[in-house]
Write an enzyme that holds these catalytic residues in place. Structure first.
Site, PDB file in Angstrom:
ATOM      1  N   CYS A 195       0.864  -1.193   0.000  1.00  0.00           N
ATOM      2  CA  CYS A 195       0.000   0.000   0.000  1.00  0.00           C
ATOM      3  C   CYS A 195       0.897   1.239   0.000  1.00  0.00           C
ATOM      4  O   CYS A 195       0.632   2.228  -0.690  1.00  0.00           O
ATOM      5  CB  CYS A 195      -0.882   0.031   1.243  1.00  0.00           C
ATOM      6  SG  CYS A 195      -1.826  -1.454   1.560  1.00  0.00           S
ATOM      7  N   HIS A 199       1.086   4.863  -2.047  1.00  0.00           N
ATOM      8  CA  HIS A 199       0.435   5.962  -1.323  1.00  0.00           C
ATOM      9  C   HIS A 199       1.321   6.663  -0.301  1.00  0.00           C
ATOM     10  O   HIS A 199       0.868   7.586   0.375  1.00  0.00           O
ATOM     11  CB  HIS A 199      -0.864   5.462  -0.699  1.00  0.00           C
ATOM     12  CG  HIS A 199      -1.825   4.948  -1.737  1.00  0.00           C
ATOM     13  ND1 HIS A 199      -2.442   5.790  -2.641  1.00  0.00           N
ATOM     14  CD2 HIS A 199      -2.228   3.692  -2.054  1.00  0.00           C
ATOM     15  CE1 HIS A 199      -3.202   5.075  -3.453  1.00  0.00           C
ATOM     16  NE2 HIS A 199      -3.088   3.798  -3.127  1.00  0.00           N
ATOM     17  N   ARG A 238     -12.261  -1.159  -2.027  1.00  0.00           N
ATOM     18  CA  ARG A 238     -11.003  -0.543  -2.491  1.00  0.00           C
ATOM     19  C   ARG A 238      -9.818  -1.448  -2.172  1.00  0.00           C
ATOM     20  O   ARG A 238      -8.888  -1.578  -2.964  1.00  0.00           O
ATOM     21  CB  ARG A 238     -10.808   0.835  -1.836  1.00  0.00           C
ATOM     22  CG  ARG A 238      -9.702   1.639  -2.495  1.00  0.00           C
ATOM     23  CD  ARG A 238     -10.104   2.046  -3.900  1.00  0.00           C
ATOM     24  NE  ARG A 238      -8.979   2.554  -4.694  1.00  0.00           N
ATOM     25  CZ  ARG A 238      -8.263   1.825  -5.549  1.00  0.00           C
ATOM     26  NH1 ARG A 238      -8.517   0.543  -5.710  1.00  0.00           N
ATOM     27  NH2 ARG A 238      -7.296   2.372  -6.246  1.00  0.00           N
ATOM     28  N   CYS A 242      -7.353  -2.955  -4.871  1.00  0.00           N
ATOM     29  CA  CYS A 242      -5.907  -2.679  -4.837  1.00  0.00           C
ATOM     30  C   CYS A 242      -5.126  -3.985  -4.896  1.00  0.00           C
ATOM     31  O   CYS A 242      -4.118  -4.078  -5.608  1.00  0.00           O
ATOM     32  CB  CYS A 242      -5.529  -1.929  -3.562  1.00  0.00           C
ATOM     33  SG  CYS A 242      -5.779  -0.166  -3.672  1.00  0.00           S
TER      34      CYS A 242
END
Lengths: 281, 100
Positions: A195, A199, A238, A242
């Site tokens: 992640c 991000h 989400r 992802c």
């Protein structure tokens, strides 16, 4: 010369040990401070509250498009639907309001929370389905459909309230927080992405046609209407999406790992205002 | 026909049956791949690529194309092993990425 090299090596080793200990130590407050400072430094021109707007906070062109879209927000239908569903009595005559503090109004900022009774993280979606089960109703799909609408309505009643996720000094809560943190930073899938790869490290940069949203505040606008999906989606949707994008087999949407991840990530955004429902490209 | 060309022809003919994969070869390879993939799934470390490759292997085997199915099963096993290796590495490597 050798002494100098040995001294330098010792300093490097000590640094590595300190770093490893820092990662091992479970200190949510320290993590939050470091996390938020990182993004404030990376994006000095973005006002703190604007981080809830994801890519629109960091890219002028996308922001202009978004402002245009928001003249007729694509989540409006879900909001109307959600209000109706939220207030429609179950077969036993009760409503969702009977399951939540403050009758379910203005509470989004407190979810997910650690439930000391069950010893696990409870997301808003899980609480909704538990409410349904307690009232003899079948569970809803966690990712889309009626669940999105209900969460959208509940988020809308909480807009502007600041996230206030608590990590109590319960070893089980701290373990859940740490598991969520580990999930966030662990690479997975054939593409070997975490992640954080997108991000944190690449926040604000382009990945194909998309601007990658900063992790700070990334969950504050959920549920979202995503143009890519052509529909609304919850946080679990989400996460599964992802995972698939990096070629990892997605987990069940209510899996403990996702709930812990949401716990960690929402906690990192403490102090930001609830901005859901939202829209994303 | 020159002796060398004849030798090559004989060698090719002799080698052909040995190269063809049998149903048994596929079954063994597929079972091995599935076993590793189950481990990866249990670790929440599985890759979609592995799942797709396993499906493709099964589809080829259903069509009795074991020459195609068997290498795919081997490939799936290799992918599953890589996914497990990644998860094992990440048990400690994730710490390197933490924002301090």
């Amino acid at each position: 010369m050798i002494r100098k090299l040995l001294a330098a090596f010792a300093v490097l080793c000590a640094g590595a040990i300190v770093s490893a200990h820092a990662a091992d130590r479970i200190d949510p407050a320290a993590d939050l401070k470091a996390f938020q400072s990182y993004f404030k430094q990376q994006f000095p021109n973005v006002p703190f509250d604007d981080f809830v707007n994801g890519p629109y906070a960091v890219d002028k062109g996308m922001r202009a498009q978004w402002e245009s879209i928001m003249q007729f927000p694509p989540y409006d239908f879900a909001l109307d639907d959600g209000k109706k569903l939220f207030n429609t009595p179950f077969k036993n005559g009760k409503t969702y309001a009977s399951c939540f503090p403050h009758k379910g109004v203005g509470i989004r900022q407190d979810y997910p929370y650690f439930d000391a009774k069950s010893g696990e993280v409870v997301t808003l979606e899980l609480a909704i389905n538990r409410c349904r089960a307690a009232n003899g109703e079948a569970p809803l799909n966690y990712e889309t459909g009626a669940m999105d609408s209900i969460v959208a309505y509940m988020a809308e009643t909480s807009r502007g309230k600041r996230f206030d996720i608590k990590v109590p000094k319960d070893p089980r809560a701290l373990a859940a927080y740490q598991d969520g943190k580990q999930y966030f930073y662990s690479r997975r899938g054939q593409l070997n992405f975490s992640c954080a790869s997108c991000h944190v490290t690449a926040a604000g940069k382009r990945l194909r046609g998309d601007i990658l949203a900063p992790a700070l505040g990334i969950l504050a606008s959920f549920p979202i209407y995503r143009s890519d999906w052509g529909s609304m989606g919850t946080v679990p949707r989400r996460f599964t999406s992802c995972n698939s994008q990096v070629r990892a087999v997605a987990l069940k949407p209510d899996d403990k790992a996702y709930r812990d991840l949401e716990y960690f990530l929402t906690y990192m955004g403490n102090g930001l205002p609830v901005a859901g429902p939202g829209t994303r490209p | 026909m020159k002796p060398i060309a004849l030798a090559i022809l004989v060698a090719l003919v002799a080698a052909t049956p040995a190269l063809a994969a049998s149903e048994q070869d596929f079954t063994t390879a597929y079972a091995a791949a599935e076993k590793v993939e189950q481990q990866a799934l249990a670790m929440q470390a599985a890759w979609t690529t592995t799942e797709k490759t396993l499906k493709a292997a099964k589809k080829a085997a259903d069509a009795k194309d074991y020459d195609h199915a068997t290498p795919l099963a081997h490939q799936a096993e290799a992918l599953a092993k890589q996914s497990i290796r990644q998860a094992e590495e990440q048990k400690t490597a994730w710490r390197q990425a933490v924002v301090h």
